[in-house]
Design a protein around this motif. Sequence first.
Motif, short mmCIF file in Angstrom:
data_model
loop_
_atom_site.label_atom_id
_atom_site.label_comp_id
_atom_site.label_asym_id
_atom_site.label_seq_id
_atom_site.Cartn_x
_atom_site.Cartn_y
_atom_site.Cartn_z
N ARG A 155 0.80 -1.22 -0.07
CA ARG A 155 -0.16 -0.01 0.02
C ARG A 155 1.11 1.08 0.22
O ARG A 155 1.84 1.27 0.53
N LYS A 156 0.21 2.34 -0.33
CA LYS A 156 1.01 3.64 -0.45
C LYS A 156 0.89 4.56 0.59
O LYS A 156 1.33 5.36 1.03
N ASP A 157 -0.13 4.08 1.69
CA ASP A 157 -0.74 4.94 2.77
C ASP A 157 -0.03 4.45 3.83
O ASP A 157 -0.27 4.94 4.91
N ALA A 194 -4.56 2.37 -11.39
CA ALA A 194 -4.61 2.71 -9.75
C ALA A 194 -3.21 3.69 -9.72
O ALA A 194 -3.48 4.86 -8.90
N ALA A 195 -2.21 3.34 -10.27
CA ALA A 195 -1.07 4.23 -10.09
C ALA A 195 -1.46 5.81 -10.38
O ALA A 195 -0.97 6.65 -9.94
N LYS A 196 -2.03 6.04 -11.51
CA LYS A 196 -2.51 7.28 -11.97
C LYS A 196 -3.43 8.05 -10.93
O LYS A 196 -3.53 9.40 -10.80
N LEU A 197 -4.14 7.37 -9.98
CA LEU A 197 -4.83 7.92 -8.96
C LEU A 197 -3.91 8.02 -7.75
O LEU A 197 -4.15 8.46 -6.72
N SER A 205 -2.04 2.41 -4.28
CA SER A 205 -2.01 1.05 -4.77
C SER A 205 -2.92 0.34 -5.44
O SER A 205 -4.15 0.83 -5.10
N PRO A 206 -2.86 -0.62 -6.18
CA PRO A 206 -3.94 -1.26 -6.72
C PRO A 206 -4.65 -1.96 -5.60
O PRO A 206 -5.97 -2.46 -5.65
N TYR A 207 -4.15 -2.48 -4.43
CA TYR A 207 -4.67 -3.01 -3.29
C TYR A 207 -5.98 -1.94 -3.03
O TYR A 207 -6.73 -2.40 -2.47
N GLU A 208 -5.27 -0.65 -2.37
CA GLU A 208 -6.30 0.57 -2.16
C GLU A 208 -7.25 0.69 -3.02
O GLU A 208 -8.56 0.77 -2.75
#
Length: 393
Positions: free
Chosen positions: A191-193, A243-246, A249-252
């Motif tokens: 995750r990115k968060d 998802a990366a454009k948002l 992460s794809p998981y989020e």
Amino acid sequence: MSDDDLDLAFENAEDRGRWRHAKKKGGKGRTFLAFTLVILLLGALGGVGYVGFDKVRSFFAVEDYDGPGSGEVAIEVKSGNTATDIANTLYKAGVVKSAAAFVDAAKDNPKSKDIQVGSYLLKKEMKAADALTMLLDLKNKNVNKITIPEGLISLQIFDRLSKATGIPVDDFKTAAKNPQKLGVPALWFKRKDGKKVNTSDIEGFLYPATYELPRDAKAEDVLKMIIKNFNREMDDLDFVNQAAKLNISPYEALVAASIAQVEALLPEDMGPVARVLYNRAYTGKFPCNCLQLDSTVNYWLRISGKDPKASENLLAKELHDPKNPYNYDVKGMAVGPISSPGDVALKGAIDAPKSDYFFFVTIDKKGTMGYGKTFDEHKANIQIACKNGIPLC
């Protein structure tokens, strides 16, 4: 003995001409005797002459069974198989009497090219044309067919799979503890968060679709098939890159899709609901930066072995339970998916239309969603819902 002795011996014998002549007479007798014996032999074999001829003829004819067959045998038609390949498989399994009989039947039936890949249940010693007919009938596929609808949680899916296959639910639970072993790529467990991902949680990866499961498959085999379908769908949607454009992460994005699947009743609301989730979790403009959703609380009740509740029946202690990692007060995006999202919800999560909305609520029995930027707008939508018979007031 010398050569001269040999000559003398021969000279002392009967006249050569007389010997040859006598031998010729004897030859006639022997020829007649041989001819007589042949006649007698043919006479003796007359009763089986036709059998011999029939065997010779069958050497050139195509052998085929006459009957419908009996018993049961599983036949596998593989990708790329030709009619000859299938014919050889049937012959080796004892279904047809000769591979040539099936090839001929396939040539005579234009539909033979429509045979699908998969396992089929046929009979032993069948007429080749009948075997072809059975292969063309999907009812004879050696599979357990099951449909997984959108929005179910893993426990519900395991229960359905168990009923369809006869495999114990516990076998599915055990196999599901290692999603990466089943084929989920490692990139999905990041995750990115900053929140940690539970790598033993299969929730969200059991893609809803109709599956044909081999009858001899084990729990792990079944889940691998479903995960393979999930991966294929993600590739088709280019989910990871979108998802990366948002900047998530794809998981989020998968988590958001799983929530939108449960919250939105209409396809057109999947994307807008996902955007509200992003606005609450990531913009810093929502008071608690939390989701405050009944659906996440109910998910925790479900996986804890309890029944979910209607929004109006959820207690404050359930909404704010500190032991519940999906409670109202958890900041940011939920810690994991809460359902298995389908294609529309997944698309909505990666293509969520931009908006300033922080609230949504179903306002009529058709499933229409009302959106609000402020809590006052949200309260107004709740009043509309109550007037339309939605039990929120």
